[in-house]
Enzyme design. Structure first.
Site, mmCIF file in Angstrom:
data_model
loop_
_atom_site.group_PDB
_atom_site.id
_atom_site.type_symbol
_atom_site.label_atom_id
_atom_site.label_comp_id
_atom_site.label_asym_id
_atom_site.label_seq_id
_atom_site.Cartn_x
_atom_site.Cartn_y
_atom_site.Cartn_z
ATOM 1 N N ARG A 1 0.819 -1.219 0.000
ATOM 2 C CA ARG A 1 0.000 0.000 0.000
ATOM 3 C C ARG A 1 0.853 1.269 0.000
ATOM 4 O O ARG A 1 0.445 2.300 -0.549
ATOM 5 C CB ARG A 1 -0.939 -0.015 1.218
ATOM 6 C CG ARG A 1 -2.019 1.078 1.205
ATOM 7 C CD ARG A 1 -3.029 0.839 2.326
ATOM 8 N NE ARG A 1 -4.157 1.742 2.268
ATOM 9 C CZ ARG A 1 -4.288 2.842 3.012
ATOM 10 N NH1 ARG A 1 -3.358 3.168 3.887
ATOM 11 N NH2 ARG A 1 -5.368 3.603 2.889
ATOM 12 N N ILE B 1 -7.052 7.891 -0.835
ATOM 13 C CA ILE B 1 -6.940 6.448 -0.821
ATOM 14 C C ILE B 1 -7.717 5.986 0.402
ATOM 15 O O ILE B 1 -7.495 6.474 1.513
ATOM 16 C CB ILE B 1 -5.461 5.987 -0.776
ATOM 17 C CG1 ILE B 1 -5.368 4.452 -0.743
ATOM 18 C CG2 ILE B 1 -4.695 6.596 0.364
ATOM 19 C CD1 ILE B 1 -3.941 3.918 -0.884
ATOM 20 N N SER B 2 -8.667 5.100 0.208
ATOM 21 C CA SER B 2 -9.607 4.744 1.265
ATOM 22 C C SER B 2 -8.926 4.001 2.412
ATOM 23 O O SER B 2 -7.883 3.350 2.243
ATOM 24 C CB SER B 2 -10.733 3.867 0.708
ATOM 25 O OG SER B 2 -11.511 4.578 -0.220
ATOM 26 N N GLN B 3 -9.535 4.070 3.571
ATOM 27 C CA GLN B 3 -9.137 3.298 4.741
ATOM 28 C C GLN B 3 -9.040 1.819 4.358
ATOM 29 O O GLN B 3 -9.911 1.294 3.665
ATOM 30 C CB GLN B 3 -10.185 3.501 5.827
ATOM 31 C CG GLN B 3 -10.020 2.708 7.089
ATOM 32 C CD GLN B 3 -11.252 2.816 7.976
ATOM 33 O OE1 GLN B 3 -12.310 3.269 7.529
ATOM 34 N NE2 GLN B 3 -11.126 2.403 9.223
ATOM 35 N N PRO B 4 -8.003 1.103 4.784
ATOM 36 C CA PRO B 4 -7.870 -0.310 4.404
ATOM 37 C C PRO B 4 -9.107 -1.143 4.706
ATOM 38 O O PRO B 4 -9.493 -1.991 3.891
ATOM 39 C CB PRO B 4 -6.657 -0.777 5.218
ATOM 40 C CG PRO B 4 -5.832 0.458 5.395
ATOM 41 C CD PRO B 4 -6.818 1.575 5.549
#
Length: 225
Positions: free
Chosen positions: A41, A67-70
């Site tokens: 990531r 970039i979205s939260q995992p």
């Protein structure tokens, strides 16, 4: 990208992210968990934020996007039930991270974004990582990618005011669409399944916050329009 830490140096961070943030919140799909262990990531965020790449949070990227939260990436992918032979469309390529994760689980990923800067950067990163089953392009994701349809899975990584009809039309029989729907501040994450030629089943997963899905069948790029 020369300053990026190595895959080996960050493996422990990925393992911890998966165990605490993903499996620890009830997601148990081993194919998904393994994919998130594999995909670095930190390669998909700006250099000055790489030390936060495995944090439990969304992070800013270029062009005012995120970039979205995992966990949210994992939640959407888990809901889509991606199989190894599936053809996947991602609407809202963004950093390219979610496309990379899905590419480790599927036959092919097609990803579209309206922002050329993001598409070019994602293309470079994906090529550097050797993820050769991902095809990306610049365009209006609210219209899908009709030339490449139908898709077994469509994942929209931006929030729409309603489900775009074009995306429904591009689902294969039995296909799944995962999309945030609501206003520009808060949306409901929906799972829509095609159960017949003109029949769809919809279920609500949870509240989410995404950047707006802009395009002909989404929000206007002009706030005053």
């Amino acid at each position: 990208m020369a300053n990026a830490p190595s895959f080996e140096e960050t493996q422990g961070l990925r393992d911890a992210m998966v165990e605490r943030q993903i499996r620890g919140r009830g997601i148990s799909d081993e194919r998904l968990l393994n994919s998130m262990r594999q995909v670095p990531r930190h390669m998909f965020v700006d250099e000055d934020l790489r030390h936060r790449a495995y944090d439990d949070s969304a992070l800013p990227i270029a062009a005012g996007q995120t970039i979205s939260q995992p966990y949210i990436v994992a939640r959407m992918i888990a809901a889509a039930e991606i199989g190894p032979q599936d053809r996947v469309l991602e609407v809202g390529l963004g950093s390219g991270y979610a496309a990379a994760v899905m590419s480790r689980m599927s036959a092919q990923v097609f990803a579209i974004d309206r922002i050329p800067e993001l598409v070019e950067r994602a293309r470079e990163i994906l090529a550097e990582l050797g993820y050769d089953n991902i095809k990306v392009c610049t365009g209006d994701g609210t219209s899908g990618w009709p030339e490449m349809a139908p898709f077994d899975v469509i994942v929209a990584s931006a929030g729409a005011p309603q489900v775009p009809p074009a995306l429904l039309s591009e689902l294969a029989p039995g296909g799944r669409l995962v999309i945030p729907v609501g206003d520009e501040g808060l949306q409901r994450l929906l799972l829509v399944r095609r159960v017949g030629p003109d029949a769809f089943e919809e279920s609500e997963l949870e509240p989410v916050r995404f950047v707006p899905l802009i395009g002909e069948h989404g929000w206007s790029a002009d706030p005053g329009a």
